[in-house]
Design an enzyme around this catalytic site. Sequence first.
Site, PDB file in Angstrom:
ATOM      1  N   MET A   1      -3.946   4.081   0.704  1.00 29.24           N
ATOM      2  CA  MET A   1      -4.456   4.445   2.019  1.00 29.24           C
ATOM      3  C   MET A   1      -5.681   5.339   1.930  1.00 29.24           C
ATOM      4  SD  MET A   1      -2.853   2.683   4.207  1.00 29.24           S
ATOM      5  CE  MET A   1      -3.508   3.398   5.707  1.00 29.24           C
TER       6      MET A   1
ATOM      7  N   VAL B   1       0.829  -1.199   0.000  1.00 33.31           N
ATOM      8  CA  VAL B   1       0.000   0.000   0.000  1.00 33.31           C
ATOM      9  C   VAL B   1       0.868   1.254   0.000  1.00 33.31           C
ATOM     10  CG1 VAL B   1      -0.209   0.121   2.524  1.00 33.31           C
ATOM     11  CG2 VAL B   1      -2.034   1.045   1.105  1.00 33.31           C
ATOM     12  N   CYS B   2       0.358   2.292  -0.684  1.00 36.93           N
ATOM     13  CA  CYS B   2       0.955   3.627  -0.632  1.00 36.93           C
ATOM     14  C   CYS B   2      -0.218   4.602  -0.460  1.00 36.93           C
ATOM     15  CB  CYS B   2       1.803   3.929  -1.865  1.00 36.93           C
ATOM     16  SG  CYS B   2       0.882   4.031  -3.413  1.00 36.93           S
ATOM     17  N   ARG B   3      -0.111   5.808  -0.945  1.00 35.03           N
ATOM     18  CA  ARG B   3      -1.205   6.771  -0.762  1.00 35.03           C
ATOM     19  C   ARG B   3      -2.391   6.470  -1.680  1.00 35.03           C
ATOM     20  NH1 ARG B   3      -2.834  12.108  -2.384  1.00 35.03           N
ATOM     21  NH2 ARG B   3      -3.792  13.174  -0.620  1.00 35.03           N
TER      22      ARG B   3
END
Length: 116
Positions: A92, A64-66
């Site tokens: 996220m 996961v990232c932004r």
Amino acid sequence: MRFAQLPEMEAAAVPADGFLLDVREDDEWAAGHAEGALHIPMGQVVARFGELTEAVGERRVHVVCRVGGRSAQVTQYLVAHGLDAVNVDGGMLAWDAAGRPMVAGPDDAAEGAFVL
């Protein structure tokens, strides 16, 4: 950004006990992250690959990232290196929108709202 044949999963579908790798930068992590996630910023993944493989064992890695772009690149790298990895679609932002639990602060200790 979509990658051909890249394994993806909706944030709401990530198992509560799933292994989550957060590849965002330190300031993003401190603003809000999933409790229990392993934090390795994208730029450190190659150098810390051994640490990651030791931590994950035989489990699937949910990356996961932004919003999903950086995590897609890391997922592609991990799959190419033999790990069972899947990109968390929407990152996220989608995690927060799905009402998944989050904490704020650098050490998982403080409860708090996700700050964009």
